[in-house]
Design a protein around this motif. Structure first.
Motif, PDB file in Angstrom:
ATOM      1  N   ARG A  77      45.025  35.525  44.079  1.00  0.00           N
ATOM      2  CA  ARG A  77      44.997  36.130  42.746  1.00  0.00           C
ATOM      3  C   ARG A  77      45.132  35.067  41.655  1.00  0.00           C
ATOM      4  O   ARG A  77      44.486  35.158  40.608  1.00  0.00           O
ATOM      5  CB  ARG A  77      46.117  37.171  42.613  1.00  0.00           C
ATOM      6  N   THR A  78      45.954  34.065  41.904  1.00  0.00           N
ATOM      7  CA  THR A  78      46.092  32.974  40.931  1.00  0.00           C
ATOM      8  C   THR A  78      44.757  32.276  40.718  1.00  0.00           C
ATOM      9  O   THR A  78      44.308  32.090  39.584  1.00  0.00           O
ATOM     10  CB  THR A  78      47.136  31.957  41.422  1.00  0.00           C
ATOM     11  N   ALA A  79      44.123  31.875  41.816  1.00  0.00           N
ATOM     12  CA  ALA A  79      42.853  31.156  41.710  1.00  0.00           C
ATOM     13  C   ALA A  79      41.766  32.026  41.098  1.00  0.00           C
ATOM     14  O   ALA A  79      40.951  31.548  40.295  1.00  0.00           O
ATOM     15  CB  ALA A  79      42.434  30.657  43.086  1.00  0.00           C
ATOM     16  N   ASP A  80      41.742  33.297  41.444  1.00  0.00           N
ATOM     17  CA  ASP A  80      40.721  34.195  40.913  1.00  0.00           C
ATOM     18  C   ASP A  80      40.931  34.476  39.430  1.00  0.00           C
ATOM     19  O   ASP A  80      39.971  34.555  38.652  1.00  0.00           O
ATOM     20  CB  ASP A  80      40.711  35.511  41.689  1.00  0.00           C
ATOM     21  N   THR A  81      42.182  34.639  39.025  1.00  0.00           N
ATOM     22  CA  THR A  81      42.476  34.965  37.625  1.00  0.00           C
ATOM     23  C   THR A  81      42.166  33.804  36.696  1.00  0.00           C
ATOM     24  O   THR A  81      41.564  33.978  35.624  1.00  0.00           O
ATOM     25  CB  THR A  81      43.955  35.365  37.471  1.00  0.00           C
ATOM     26  N   PHE A  82      42.551  32.598  37.097  1.00  0.00           N
ATOM     27  CA  PHE A  82      42.398  31.440  36.215  1.00  0.00           C
ATOM     28  C   PHE A  82      41.178  30.587  36.544  1.00  0.00           C
ATOM     29  O   PHE A  82      40.861  29.644  35.824  1.00  0.00           O
ATOM     30  CB  PHE A  82      43.657  30.579  36.267  1.00  0.00           C
ATOM     31  N   GLY A  83      40.511  30.920  37.644  1.00  0.00           N
ATOM     32  CA  GLY A  83      39.297  30.192  37.985  1.00  0.00           C
ATOM     33  C   GLY A  83      39.520  28.871  38.683  1.00  0.00           C
ATOM     34  O   GLY A  83      38.559  28.153  38.985  1.00  0.00           O
ATOM     35  N   ARG A  84      40.772  28.548  38.997  1.00  0.00           N
ATOM     36  CA  ARG A  84      41.067  27.298  39.672  1.00  0.00           C
ATOM     37  C   ARG A  84      42.537  27.294  40.094  1.00  0.00           C
ATOM     38  O   ARG A  84      43.341  28.106  39.628  1.00  0.00           O
ATOM     39  CB  ARG A  84      40.804  26.094  38.768  1.00  0.00           C
ATOM     40  N   LEU A  85      42.889  26.370  40.965  1.00  0.00           N
ATOM     41  CA  LEU A  85      44.285  26.161  41.350  1.00  0.00           C
ATOM     42  C   LEU A  85      44.482  24.670  41.576  1.00  0.00           C
ATOM     43  O   LEU A  85      43.778  24.064  42.384  1.00  0.00           O
ATOM     44  CB  LEU A  85      44.630  26.935  42.623  1.00  0.00           C
TER      45      LEU A  85
END
Length: 246
Positions: A77-85
């Motif tokens: 969810r973090t990567a999907d929400t912000f587009g990167r991790l």
């Protein structure tokens, strides 16, 4: 300036204490922040508001660190929400202190699930979504080096496991420029271990500087490791314990 502008960080257990301080410090250095929390949605919302007050984006994800599916979902969810991790801080922890004879199977299982399995599962999930040059930082404990009182066998074992995990992950991910380190806090003024608690005077006496740390002091080291100035630091364990283990 050890800035991380435009990057995204996930801080597990970031609703309060050291985790909240880390989340805020990384936001102040330019990152968008996701935090996980288990029970206290109100405290998580407060941390999100503090992050957003810095001008950065923030997200709170409910996740029980003992559930590997929820850990993986938080990373996704973090990567999907912000587009990167770019940065993973494995901070969520279980603190069980009891005499050896009194430890229950349930205490052992949950402590190992939260303190050992969850960081490994999170790192595994994050490595698949993380940009090259990313950062994985674990929050360990000074009781991996020195045990001042009886009753720490389970907790110490769980946090000591992070040391081997850190070294192995550093070797495995180094080719992508991903660094992996562990920070060992000592006595830190949090709700679980307040600087005015019943054992505080005794604990202070074990430190070289004669005081507790504030969460922001631990966060400062994490933030350094998360930034470009620490690109050549990996597989390391760093004590932020006021000389407790010196």
């Amino acid at each position: 300036m050890n800035r991380i502008d435009g990057k995204t960080a996930l801080v597990t257990g970031g609703g309060r204490g050291i985790g909240a301080a880390v989340a805020l410090r990384l936001a102040e250095q330019g990152a968008d922040i996701a935090i996980t929390y288990h029970r206290d949605a109100a405290r998580a919302a407060e941390t999100v508001a503090r992050i957003e007050s810095t001008g950065r984006r923030a997200l709170a994800v409910r996740a029980d660190a003992a559930d590997p599916d929820e850990v993986r979902a938080a990373v996704a969810r973090t990567a999907d929400t912000f587009g990167r991790l770019d940065v993973l801080v494995n901070n969520a922890g279980e603190f069980q202190v009891a005499p050896l004879a009194e430890l229950t199977p349930e205490q052992i299982d949950r402590t190992l699930a939260v303190n050992v399995r969850a960081p490994l599962v999170a790192a595994q999930a994050a490595a698949g979504r993380m940009t090259d040059g990313g950062r994985i930082i674990g929050i360990g404990s000074n009781v991996t080096t020195y045990i001042p009182f009886p009753g720490f066998s389970l907790y110490s074992a769980s946090k000591t496991a992070l040391i081997g995990m850190t070294k192995a992950l550093a070797r495995e991910l180094g080719g992508r420029g991903i660094t992996v380190n562990v920070v060992h806090p000592g006595a830190t003024n949090t709700e679980l271990n307040p600087a005015d608690g019943p054992m505080a005077d005794t604990i202070r006496g074990y430190t070289a500087v004669g005081r507790y740390a504030e969460p922001a002091e631990v966060a400062a080291m994490v933030a350094h490791l998360a930034g470009p100035d620490a690109a050549y630091v990996t597989g390391a364990q760093i004590a932020v314990d006021g000389g407790f283990t010196s």
